[in-house]
Write a protein that holds these residues in place. Structure first.
Motif, mmCIF file in Angstrom:
data_model
loop_
_atom_site.group_PDB
_atom_site.id
_atom_site.type_symbol
_atom_site.label_atom_id
_atom_site.label_comp_id
_atom_site.label_asym_id
_atom_site.label_seq_id
_atom_site.Cartn_x
_atom_site.Cartn_y
_atom_site.Cartn_z
ATOM 1 N N MET A 86 49.135 -99.523 35.051
ATOM 2 C CA MET A 86 50.431 -99.342 34.418
ATOM 3 C C MET A 86 51.214 -98.204 35.054
ATOM 4 N N GLU A 87 52.526 -98.404 35.115
ATOM 5 C CA GLU A 87 53.411 -97.345 35.575
ATOM 6 C C GLU A 87 53.727 -96.500 34.358
ATOM 7 N N THR A 88 53.410 -95.236 34.422
ATOM 8 C CA THR A 88 53.655 -94.352 33.291
ATOM 9 C C THR A 88 54.130 -92.993 33.784
ATOM 10 N N PHE A 89 55.167 -92.514 33.127
ATOM 11 C CA PHE A 89 55.762 -91.223 33.454
ATOM 12 C C PHE A 89 55.855 -90.393 32.181
ATOM 13 N N GLU A 90 56.390 -89.185 32.308
ATOM 14 C CA GLU A 90 56.597 -88.356 31.127
ATOM 15 C C GLU A 90 57.527 -89.064 30.145
ATOM 16 N N ARG A 91 58.535 -89.722 30.680
ATOM 17 C CA ARG A 91 59.470 -90.506 29.845
ATOM 18 C C ARG A 91 59.535 -91.913 30.428
ATOM 19 N N ASN A 92 59.147 -92.894 29.639
ATOM 20 C CA ASN A 92 59.104 -94.284 30.082
ATOM 21 C C ASN A 92 60.169 -95.080 29.353
ATOM 22 N N GLY A 93 60.964 -95.795 30.116
ATOM 23 C CA GLY A 93 62.050 -96.563 29.541
ATOM 24 C C GLY A 93 61.919 -98.044 29.824
ATOM 25 N N TYR A 94 63.056 -98.700 29.776
ATOM 26 C CA TYR A 94 63.128 -100.153 29.919
ATOM 27 C C TYR A 94 62.575 -100.621 31.268
ATOM 28 N N GLU A 95 62.894 -99.897 32.330
ATOM 29 C CA GLU A 95 62.410 -100.288 33.657
ATOM 30 C C GLU A 95 60.881 -100.284 33.706
ATOM 31 N N GLN A 96 60.250 -99.232 33.184
ATOM 32 C CA GLN A 96 58.789 -99.180 33.180
ATOM 33 C C GLN A 96 58.213 -100.265 32.276
ATOM 34 N N ALA A 127 46.354 -110.294 24.041
ATOM 35 C CA ALA A 127 47.057 -109.659 22.916
ATOM 36 C C ALA A 127 48.309 -108.939 23.398
ATOM 37 N N VAL A 128 48.233 -108.318 24.562
ATOM 38 C CA VAL A 128 49.406 -107.612 25.099
ATOM 39 C C VAL A 128 50.474 -108.619 25.513
ATOM 40 N N ALA A 183 48.060 -104.443 19.929
ATOM 41 C CA ALA A 183 48.513 -103.856 21.196
ATOM 42 C C ALA A 183 49.728 -102.940 21.009
ATOM 43 N N TYR A 184 50.094 -102.655 19.756
ATOM 44 C CA TYR A 184 51.295 -101.866 19.468
ATOM 45 C C TYR A 184 50.920 -100.672 18.600
ATOM 46 N N ARG A 185 51.595 -99.546 18.861
ATOM 47 C CA ARG A 185 51.382 -98.362 18.029
ATOM 48 C C ARG A 185 52.711 -97.674 17.768
ATOM 49 N N LYS A 186 52.941 -97.338 16.504
ATOM 50 C CA LYS A 186 54.117 -96.556 16.132
ATOM 51 C C LYS A 186 53.926 -95.128 16.655
ATOM 52 N N PRO A 187 55.010 -94.364 16.765
ATOM 53 C CA PRO A 187 54.864 -93.016 17.332
ATOM 54 C C PRO A 187 54.050 -92.081 16.435
ATOM 55 N N ALA A 188 53.324 -91.210 17.084
ATOM 56 C CA ALA A 188 52.614 -90.154 16.370
ATOM 57 C C ALA A 188 53.651 -89.101 15.971
ATOM 58 N N ARG A 215 49.526 -100.748 24.072
ATOM 59 C CA ARG A 215 48.156 -100.600 24.581
ATOM 60 C C ARG A 215 47.961 -101.662 25.662
ATOM 61 N N HIS A 216 48.281 -101.283 26.894
ATOM 62 C CA HIS A 216 48.156 -102.196 28.035
ATOM 63 C C HIS A 216 46.688 -102.360 28.416
ATOM 64 N N PHE A 217 46.411 -103.293 29.356
ATOM 65 C CA PHE A 217 45.019 -103.563 29.745
ATOM 66 C C PHE A 217 44.355 -102.347 30.372
ATOM 67 N N SER A 218 45.132 -101.461 30.987
ATOM 68 C CA SER A 218 44.505 -100.330 31.673
ATOM 69 C C SER A 218 44.868 -98.974 31.100
ATOM 70 N N ALA A 219 45.874 -98.910 30.234
ATOM 71 C CA ALA A 219 46.284 -97.613 29.691
ATOM 72 C C ALA A 219 47.270 -97.825 28.546
ATOM 73 N N GLN A 220 47.370 -96.814 27.701
ATOM 74 C CA GLN A 220 48.416 -96.814 26.687
ATOM 75 C C GLN A 220 49.648 -96.161 27.302
ATOM 76 N N VAL A 221 50.804 -96.767 27.086
ATOM 77 C CA VAL A 221 52.051 -96.209 27.606
ATOM 78 C C VAL A 221 53.036 -96.093 26.451
ATOM 79 N N THR A 222 53.623 -94.911 26.303
ATOM 80 C CA THR A 222 54.628 -94.684 25.276
ATOM 81 C C THR A 222 56.001 -94.832 25.908
#
Length: 154
Positions: free
Chosen positions: A16-26, A69-70, A120-125, A136-143
């Motif tokens: 998964m592509e994940t950054f400090e801030r992940n938006g629509y493109e990611q 599931a994802v 595969a979904y989580r509301k924000p902490a 919850r992607h196959f290889s990592a969780q991405v917010t």
């Protein structure tokens, strides 16, 4: 020079592509990676295993990640009667195509209502932005954060 008589190709799934801030493109890049992962498992693992079994070759069960599931989260699922239950992409489309002005909080609230119980979904902490959600992607969780334009990262 003559062309090679055989070819071996290799597909490397980055995860998964994940950054400090992940938006629509990611979100879209990671959805594409999920589709590639499913195709890879289907074509490179399951079909080859089935072929070996049909040829009488004993094959140990290969434990490969199941990301159905994802994909259901993104694409939706069929209900009894054949009417689809909308997925995350459909809800994003509906909310951003609305004649109302873009509203990130409304968008994320719609996602929370629909997917709160999805595996595969989580509301924000508490420490995460209220206009975020986690997949919850196959290889990592991405917010992902919906901000500035009515989309997941607009």
């Amino acid at each position: 020079a003559a062309p090679p008589s055989s070819f071996v190709g290799l597909l490397d799934i980055f995860g998964m592509e994940t950054f400090e801030r992940n938006g629509y493109e990611q979100l879209l890049i990671n959805f594409a990676n999920e589709k590639l992962q499913a195709l890879f498992v289907s074509e490179a693992v399951e079909l080859v295993r089935a072929e070996f079994v049909s040829e009488g070759i004993r094959v140990e069960l290969i434990d490969s990640p199941d990301n159905s599931a994802v994909l259901e989260l993104f694409e939706g699922a069929k209900r009894r009667g054949g009417y689809p239950r909308p997925g995350l992409l459909s809800i994003l489309n509906e909310e951003t195509a609305s004649p109302k002005p873009p509203d990130d909080a409304r968008l994320v609230e719609a996602l929370h209502r629909r997917f709160a119980e999805h595996p595969a979904y989580r509301k924000p902490a508490a420490a995460e932005p209220a206009t975020s959600f986690t997949v919850r992607h196959f290889s990592a969780q991405v917010t992902y954060t919906a901000a500035g334009g009515g989309g997941a990262g607009g």
